[in-house]
Write an enzyme that holds these catalytic residues in place. Structure first.
Site, PDB file in Angstrom:
ATOM      1  N   HIS A   1       0.791  -1.240   0.000  1.00 26.35           N
ATOM      2  CA  HIS A   1       0.000   0.000   0.000  1.00 26.35           C
ATOM      3  C   HIS A   1       0.817   1.281   0.000  1.00 26.35           C
ATOM      4  O   HIS A   1       0.229   2.369   0.003  1.00 26.35           O
ATOM      5  CB  HIS A   1      -0.943   0.005   1.214  1.00 26.35           C
ATOM      6  CG  HIS A   1      -0.232  -0.125   2.539  1.00 26.35           C
ATOM      7  ND1 HIS A   1      -0.850   0.103   3.735  1.00 26.35           N
ATOM      8  CD2 HIS A   1       1.042  -0.467   2.850  1.00 26.35           C
ATOM      9  CE1 HIS A   1      -0.007  -0.088   4.730  1.00 26.35           C
ATOM     10  NE2 HIS A   1       1.147  -0.433   4.214  1.00 26.35           N
ATOM     11  N   HIS A   2       2.143   1.210   0.023  1.00 26.56           N
ATOM     12  CA  HIS A   2       2.952   2.436   0.066  1.00 26.56           C
ATOM     13  C   HIS A   2       3.407   2.919  -1.307  1.00 26.56           C
ATOM     14  O   HIS A   2       3.837   4.068  -1.433  1.00 26.56           O
ATOM     15  CB  HIS A   2       4.193   2.214   0.939  1.00 26.56           C
ATOM     16  CG  HIS A   2       3.902   1.993   2.383  1.00 26.56           C
ATOM     17  ND1 HIS A   2       3.134   2.856   3.131  1.00 26.56           N
ATOM     18  CD2 HIS A   2       4.264   0.982   3.225  1.00 26.56           C
ATOM     19  CE1 HIS A   2       3.051   2.408   4.379  1.00 26.56           C
ATOM     20  NE2 HIS A   2       3.714   1.276   4.452  1.00 26.56           N
ATOM     21  N   ALA A   3       3.356   2.061  -2.314  1.00 30.17           N
ATOM     22  CA  ALA A   3       3.885   2.439  -3.629  1.00 30.17           C
ATOM     23  C   ALA A   3       3.135   3.636  -4.194  1.00 30.17           C
ATOM     24  O   ALA A   3       1.907   3.704  -4.142  1.00 30.17           O
ATOM     25  CB  ALA A   3       3.789   1.252  -4.589  1.00 30.17           C
ATOM     26  N   LYS A   4       3.885   4.580  -4.760  1.00 29.62           N
ATOM     27  CA  LYS A   4       3.311   5.794  -5.324  1.00 29.62           C
ATOM     28  C   LYS A   4       3.213   5.693  -6.848  1.00 29.62           C
ATOM     29  O   LYS A   4       3.675   4.741  -7.455  1.00 29.62           O
ATOM     30  CB  LYS A   4       4.168   7.008  -4.954  1.00 29.62           C
ATOM     31  CG  LYS A   4       4.392   7.178  -3.472  1.00 29.62           C
ATOM     32  CD  LYS A   4       3.085   7.320  -2.704  1.00 29.62           C
ATOM     33  CE  LYS A   4       3.323   7.780  -1.272  1.00 29.62           C
ATOM     34  NZ  LYS A   4       4.150   6.811  -0.492  1.00 29.62           N
TER      35      LYS A   4
ATOM     36  N   ASP B   1      -0.681   5.196   2.924  1.00 28.94           N
ATOM     37  CA  ASP B   1      -0.586   6.494   2.260  1.00 28.94           C
ATOM     38  C   ASP B   1      -0.717   6.402   0.751  1.00 28.94           C
ATOM     39  O   ASP B   1      -1.289   7.288   0.116  1.00 28.94           O
ATOM     40  CB  ASP B   1       0.731   7.172   2.628  1.00 28.94           C
ATOM     41  CG  ASP B   1       1.954   6.328   2.278  1.00 28.94           C
ATOM     42  OD1 ASP B   1       1.833   5.088   2.270  1.00 28.94           O
ATOM     43  OD2 ASP B   1       3.029   6.897   2.022  1.00 28.94           O
TER      44      ASP B   1
END
Length: 591
Positions: free
Chosen positions: A135-138, A176
């Site tokens: 879930h952190h990959a942008k 995020d």
């Protein structure tokens, strides 16, 4: 407990990759989980599937082309060059460029996309992909051990079928990347229960509730160290009840990050295996299509225990399985007790010391009560595949090579687009000196209203140390090694950065900021040829080439002759325009 149709996605290759011997993230935990699930004889009770791996094109539904191309080519040997000395794509040491990073990411993304599709098509009630949940990959960079955001890709697939999707995150770290992706839309509500403070990623404040149409549809529940099962239950259940009452989601994605368990190497919470799994049981009881994903978790044996138990919860057989572990390939890892359990520690629960948990719960419930009724969207049935594929036709490249007319049309389109970009630049606000910001300035749009800055001045934190990174800045004269032919090994003209900046009218050096559509990466072969000619000494601008049909102006001022009255007049008009450009000093001759 009622039985559900459960689809279980697993790729045997997922445990073969490694971030490094000393790295906290261990992909092998998915293989250990699968061995435990198999040892408990759960596989015959589910539809066990191996998803098709996500292609690069599929990943660009969310991520940028430039980033996906980078992932497909990066290796430990060329990573320093391709990341611009560690300033792009992979910043810091959290995300190493290990061998097979693209294949590993394609397994994770492919499983979540396939699970979402199967769920929304009504072929399953619950779909599980323990390899997902990153879930952190942008959009354009990796973060927090995550390279591809499979959750966003899965939710985008669900939105093809459902008007509203609820995302719930019980990882110790704030989700995020997913929140950022859907921060301005009301079609996805994100609810994250996470540790907050001087802790990675430093986001997820209680007052972060979305923006624009998405205002109120980002729910953050910040927690302190040591939260126990009872405290977690007391805030999780009322918040989820209120969200479902107000939002009425058509599907739910539950990210089951196991770093919120007691004893995790990077987490600070104090949940037992049963307390963590209670979230799965509670969401399952709502009888809404549910996708279960993995996520964090860095004490490997506890991660395997928790996800095995939660697989049993999805099947509704958690009361029937033996707490004494059956024999399996990794049996010795679970000593000395050899039981399916994660016990609570003596860590103090700071959430009840000053009644902060009650205040947070009341605040979240109050904000949810102020939301308008469930948003809707006009839905229509869309083809499950494109027309060409349905008719068995080849792709665009399968017919014939691009002819002269196609090239001229493409050149004209690029010429018009460049003019529009130049017009936008004249209305740009002054910029700061953050050379790695993703948004370069606040532009003035057609009506004269300034557009908001996006991610300006963004800081990056390390998940390992929870400290902000000291990101190096590229020197003004930075260039890739000469033996790389100026492209850094990835096919992009990185060595032409200073030249491309000057051509585009951008400032050079440390004060220059990147624009998304003004990257120095030149993907178009026609434009690349023009760039190579200019490097060789030809100084004619791109606009002159476009106006001249993509051909250089004849030496000595000679005019090209064409047949036909109309075409001759058009050609003469072009030459007159070129002469005006030269008179103004905008175009230099080929000397």
């Amino acid at each position: 407990m009622s039985k559900r149709r459960v689809a279980y996605y697993y790729d045997p290759d997922v445990g073969s990759y490694t971030y490094g011997l000393t790295h906290a993230m261990k992909p092998q935990r998915m293989r250990i989980t699968h061995e435990l699930v198999s040892a408990y004889d759960m596989l015959p009770k589910m539809h066990v599937l191996r998803a098709k791996r996500a292609t690069a094109e599929t990943m660009t539904r969310f991520h940028t082309d430039e980033y996906i191309d980078f992932l497909s080519k990066v290796t430990p040997e060329n990573a320093r060059r391709l990341t611009y000395q560690g300033t792009r794509f992979l910043v810091g040491d959290d995300n190493p460029p290990f061998e097979g990073v693209f294949e590993f990411s394609s397994i994770s993304a492919g499983g979540s996309i396939a699970a979402a599709k199967r769920l929304m098509e009504g072929q399953a009630d619950i779909a599980i992909n323990w390899a997902g949940g990153l879930h952190h990959a942008k959009k354009r960079e990796a973060s927090g051990f995550c390279y591809i955001n499979d959750i966003v890709l899965g939710i985008l697939e669900m939105l093809r079928y459902a008007p509203r999707v609820l995302y719930i995150d019980i990882d110790c770290h704030h989700g995020d990347g997913v929140e950022e992706a859907f921060y301005t839309t009301d079609r996805v509500m994100t609810a994250s229960f996470h540790k907050f403070g001087e802790f990675f990623p430093g986001t997820g404040h209680l007052e972060d509730r979305g923006r624009g149409p998405g205002r109120g549809y980002a729910v953050n529940v910040p927690l302190k160290d040591g939260i126990t099962d009872e405290s977690y239950k007391n805030i999780f259940e009322p918040v989820i009840d209120k969200i479902i009452e107000v939002y009425r989601p058509s599907g739910i994605v539950l990210q089951c990050g196991a770093d919120s368990l007691s004893g995790d190497k990077l987490g600070g919470l104090n949940l037992t295996m049963q307390g963590h799994a209670h979230c799965v049981q509670y969401v399952r009881s709502k009888n809404i299509p549910l996708m279960l994903l993995g996520g964090g978790g860095y004490t490997v044996k506890n991660v395997a225990r928790a996800w095995t138990y939660e697989t049993a919860c999805a099947l509704g057989i958690e009361e029937d399985i033996d707490p004494n572990l059956p024999w399996n390939e990794y049996f010795e890892w679970f000593g000395p007790r050899y039981r399916l359990e994660v016990l609570e520690s003596n860590l103090e629960d700071l959430n009840i010391r000053d009644d902060s948990l009650d205040r947070i719960r009341d605040s979240v419930l109050q904000h949810l009560s102020q939301l308008r009724p469930a948003p809707s969207v006009q839905m229509q049935d869309v083809p499950r595949e494109d027309l060409g594929h349905h008719l068995g036709l080849p792709g665009v490249r399968g017919y014939r090579p691009i002819d002269d007319m196609d090239e001229r049309l493409a050149q004209h389109a690029r010429f018009v687009y460049d003019l529009q970009n130049e017009s936008d630049e004249t209305h740009s606000d002054s910029e700061g000196d953050d050379a790695i910001s993703d948004a370069s300035s606040a532009r003035l749009i057609a009506g004269g209203r300034p557009a908001r800055k996006i991610r300006a001045g963004k800081k990056r934190m390390s998940i390992l140390t929870s400290q902000y990174l000291d990101i190096p800045r590229l020197p003004p004269d930075f260039d890739v090694d000469a033996e790389d032919d100026g492209d850094g090994g990835c096919g992009h003209e990185h060595g032409l950065e200073a030249w491309a900046s000057a051509r585009a009218g951008l400032p050079t050096g440390a004060t220059r900021k990147r624009r998304f559509f003004q990257s120095v990466a030149e993907w178009d072969p026609v434009k690349r040829i023009i760039m190579e000619r200019e490097r060789a000494g030809s100084r004619a601008g791109v606009e002159a080439y476009m106006a001249n049909g993509g051909k250089p102006r004849a030496r000595g001022g000679a005019r090209a002759r064409t047949r036909g009255g109309a075409r001759s007049r058009a050609r003469e008009k072009v030459d007159e325009d070129l002469e005006e450009f030269e008179a103004d000093g905008d175009v230099e001759d080929d000397d």
